[in-house]
Design a protein around this motif. Structure first.
Motif, short mmCIF file in Angstrom:
data_model
loop_
_atom_site.label_atom_id
_atom_site.label_comp_id
_atom_site.label_asym_id
_atom_site.label_seq_id
_atom_site.Cartn_x
_atom_site.Cartn_y
_atom_site.Cartn_z
N GLU A 499 0.86 -1.20 -0.01
CA GLU A 499 0.13 -0.23 -0.09
C GLU A 499 0.86 1.47 -0.16
O GLU A 499 0.60 2.28 -0.87
CB GLU A 499 -0.76 -0.09 1.18
N TRP A 500 1.80 1.29 0.94
CA TRP A 500 2.92 2.53 0.74
C TRP A 500 3.49 2.58 -0.39
O TRP A 500 3.82 3.57 -1.04
CB TRP A 500 3.70 2.24 2.17
N LEU A 531 3.48 -12.70 -1.24
CA LEU A 531 4.18 -11.70 -1.90
C LEU A 531 3.30 -11.65 -3.20
O LEU A 531 3.04 -10.44 -3.51
CB LEU A 531 5.57 -11.93 -2.39
N GLU A 532 3.06 -12.54 -3.97
CA GLU A 532 2.17 -12.33 -5.12
C GLU A 532 0.88 -11.99 -4.70
O GLU A 532 0.35 -11.07 -5.33
CB GLU A 532 2.30 -13.93 -5.75
N ASP A 533 0.11 -12.44 -3.93
CA ASP A 533 -1.23 -12.14 -3.43
C ASP A 533 -1.25 -10.77 -3.14
O ASP A 533 -2.46 -10.13 -3.29
CB ASP A 533 -1.92 -13.15 -2.33
N THR A 534 -0.48 -10.20 -2.45
CA THR A 534 -0.40 -9.00 -1.94
C THR A 534 0.19 -7.76 -2.74
O THR A 534 0.09 -6.46 -2.44
CB THR A 534 0.34 -8.71 -0.58
N GLY A 535 0.85 -8.41 -3.98
CA GLY A 535 1.56 -7.53 -4.71
C GLY A 535 2.53 -6.69 -4.35
O GLY A 535 2.99 -5.43 -4.61
N CYS A 536 3.18 -7.26 -3.22
CA CYS A 536 4.28 -6.56 -2.58
C CYS A 536 5.78 -7.06 -3.10
O CYS A 536 6.09 -8.11 -3.23
CB CYS A 536 4.33 -6.97 -1.02
#
Length: 670
Positions: A499-500, A531-536
């Motif tokens: 998000e940041w 990491l993939e699920d959150t797009g981080c």
């Protein structure tokens, strides 16, 4: 299907109750029994396994542990194999220790293999008029008795006479009750059968009976009331099928499944059943947990051959001292006694051992034991809590040198009770995701900017209030829930970092991890998925490990490999609490570490202790010499920050920068 396969198949209920995967093989390696736990563990149903060569191994493979197999077949003792690889039906691989134990039935050897990781109601029988037309067939298949309204035997067929060894002259006119052993349990069963028949109800079940000469045998009994009108039954018929061999097999399997082979005592599984039964029946008793002090040192001193004698001799002394008490062996050097006896008598066991020493090679064994006493229901009210409390008492005794038997104080039991409540509420919190994440900023001393935040778990429960991390984390590690907390924290940290990142704030998030989490071979897959699920992006995540973690990881190649895989994908590893753990620099070479974090205990005295300043300066120089970023935590004053800046420290964390705060508050500091 041959007779022995039939026997094992009929014994399937007891096999299915065994709480671990197991199978039984014949000497050719053919599977003749495969329990429900094995089905669940390996994915193969009994139909897919029974009658086949040893699962997962082709019959034409010549190297199938031939020497071990022959030793097992001819041995009377259980044999252990530390690790054997088995593929599951899904293609996954399971490495498991196994225990092999040979036993004999009808002069044939069979091997019990332990992997260490109701029928539809019978249709109503035909009415008596129809029953008479098939009586001949029933007589040839069943033992049969006819009983009158008074419970007297009026007829017995040849099969019944053969098994029971009675003659018509001796049995006709005998009472129904005389066919059962004269024990309280059997009398209750016989009365129950008779009551059902008197109420015009059938009765079916397995019962023990006795022959004319007093020998026990077992039958599968169906008792049928016979009525010629709507009135009360005029007579009764008992149809019996001999299941003595099945019962003998059950007894053998129960002995294998629930009895410790070396000592003859109950094992832990059976102990739990006995304790739960005693609790159900509201018996008052004391659970005494014994641990042999320095057991492994004794093994090294006297040799492995002395181990069995030590255990057998110690068991014998327990049996002599705690007569009429129930006993179990719960681990290699730990035992439990269930007794109604008082604490003063229990503590006298130490004196008894001194008066009856154990000799190994004509030398007195320096035996010392530690014991923990817990009473039901005064102290604890469940099996697990009784065991935990007694073991906690042992740990307390051993921390004071061992060699005594003690109980916990009321305050200790209260603390354990509180701990159990926390465990239960933590499960609820994890399920509902009621844990909260706060973030403590880290200040880059060169740029004066906040570049990283450490994610910290916080828990405010609606029933028990605020639970501090100092209480939460040890309980989570002990119960295994630390993995669930770790997954929750990783997911929340990745969501926040992503998000940041979308807002253009290049903030990295650091999370703490335990060695227990990295022992999971799927840890890398789990992190990649999150990491993939959150797009981080992976480079926004730091993982902090302790020196204890590092020391244990040093000895486990799989952990090092997982860490290196994650480092290659951009994740940074940080050594937390540097200087407080084990002084080994070897893991600095082996582990993919990029940053060290100086513990706050050193920082707190940096202003007024020259030695602390020299030590911290040395730590910083050491970190720089191996190309690591150095961060100091616990910084609470400007003076501490100035000294660390002067020493060349890269970043700081502490109340001087910020307390742990919510994500939206972090953004205000940027």
């Amino acid at each position: 299907m041959n007779d022995i396969q039939t026997i094992f198949q009929t014994a399937n209920p007891i096999l299915s109750q065994i709480p671990y995967p197991m199978m039984i093989l014949n000497t050719d390696g053919i599977v003749i029994a495969w329990n429900r736990q094995a089905e669940k563990t390996f994915g193969y149903s009994a139909e897919e396994i029974l009658g086949k060569f040893t699962p997962f191994i082709e019959k034409n493979v010549n190297y199938f542990y031939k020497d071990l197999w022959q030793k097992v077949i001819h041995s009377t003792d259980p044999m252990h194999v530390e690790s054997i690889t088995f593929p599951t039906k899904k293609g996954e691989v399971i490495n498991t220790p196994i225990t092999l134990k040979a036993f004999t039935i009808d002069n044939n050897r069979y091997i019990f293999c332990q992997f260490n990781l109701e029928a539809d109601e019978q249709q109503d029988l035909l009415a008596f008029s129809e029953f008479s037309s098939i009586r001949n067939g029933l007589e040839s298949s069943f033992m049969m008795l006819s009983i009158d309204q008074d419970g007297l035997i009026t007829y017995a067929n040849n099969l019944f006479l053969k098994y029971s060894k009675w003659t018509p002259k001796r049995i006709i006119g005998k009472t129904f009750w005389q066919m059962f052993p004269q024990t309280p349990e059997s009398v209750v069963i016989a009365d129950t059968i008779w009551e059902s028949l008197q109420n015009s109800k059938q009765w079916k079940g397995e019962v023990e009976k006795i022959t004319k000469d007093g020998q026990s045998y077992w039958v599968d009994l169906t008792a049928i009331p016979v009525s010629t009108s709507s009135k009360k039954p005029s007579s009764f018929i008992l149809l019996e099928n001999d299941i003595t061999e099945k019962k003998r097999l059950q007894n053998r399997l129960e002995k294998i499944a629930y009895i410790d082979q070396e000592t003859g005592l109950m094992n832990r599984y059976r102990l739990e059943q006995v304790v739960n039964q005693m609790i159900t029946e509201n018996h008052h008793f004391t659970l005494v947990y014994f641990s042999i002090d320095k057991f492994y040192s004794l093994k090294e001193l006297y040799g492995d051959q002395a181990e069995q004698k030590l255990l057998q001799e110690f068991t014998q002394r327990m049996k002599m001292y705690f007569q009429d008490s129930s006993m179990a062996r719960v681990s290699i050097d730990e035992f439990v006694v269930l007794t109604p006896l008082g604490e003063w008598f229990i503590q006298g066991f130490l004196t008894y051992l001194e008066q009856h020493p154990i000799y190994i090679n004509n030398t007195t064994l320096p035996l010392s034991i530690s014991g923990g006493i817990t009473k039901y229901p005064d102290d604890q009210i469940s099996f697990s809590h009784l065991m935990k409390a007694s073991y906690a008492a042992i740990q307390k005794v051993q921390s004071e040198g061992g060699g005594s038997i003690s109980s916990l104080t009321k305050a200790d039991h209260k603390a354990l009770h509180t701990k159990s409540i926390i465990e239960k509420r933590l499960l609820v919190a994890l399920d509902k995701k009621d844990l909260k994440v706060l973030y403590q900023p880290q200040l880059d001393l060169k740029t004066g900017k906040i570049t990283t935040v450490e994610a910290l778990v916080r828990w405010d429960d609606e029933e028990i209030g605020t639970v501090s991390p100092e209480i939460l984390i040890p309980i989570a590690e002990e119960t295994g829930l630390i993995n669930d907390i770790g997954s929750f924290m990783l997911e929340q940290a990745c969501l926040q970092a992503a998000e940041w990142h979308k807002k253009g704030l290049d903030l990295k998030v650091s999370i703490n991890s335990s060695v227990r989490e990295f022992r999971d071979k799927n840890m890398v897959k789990q992190i990649r998925r999150i990491l993939e699920d959150t797009g981080c992006p992976a480079n926004l995540i730091h993982i902090e490990i302790t020196e204890k973690f590092a020391l244990e990881a040093e000895a486990e190649t799989s952990i090092i490999q997982q860490m290196k895989q994650l480092q290659n994908e951009g994740i940074i590893f940080v050594l937390d609490d540097f200087g407080t753990g084990y002084a080994s620099f070897r893991y600095m070479q082996l582990l993919p570490l990029s940053q060290i974090k100086i513990d706050q205990m050193f920082i707190s005295t940096i202003q007024y202790q020259p030695k602390s300043q020299m030590l911290i300066q040395g730590m910083i120089q050491f970190g720089k010499s191996i190309d690591m970023c150095v961060l100091a935590e616990g910084v609470e004053t400007q003076e501490q920050q100035d000294i660390l800046t002067e020493f060349g420290c890269d970043a700081i964390q502490g109340y001087h920068v910020s307390r742990p705060i919510e994500a939206k508050e972090v953004e205000k500091l940027l």
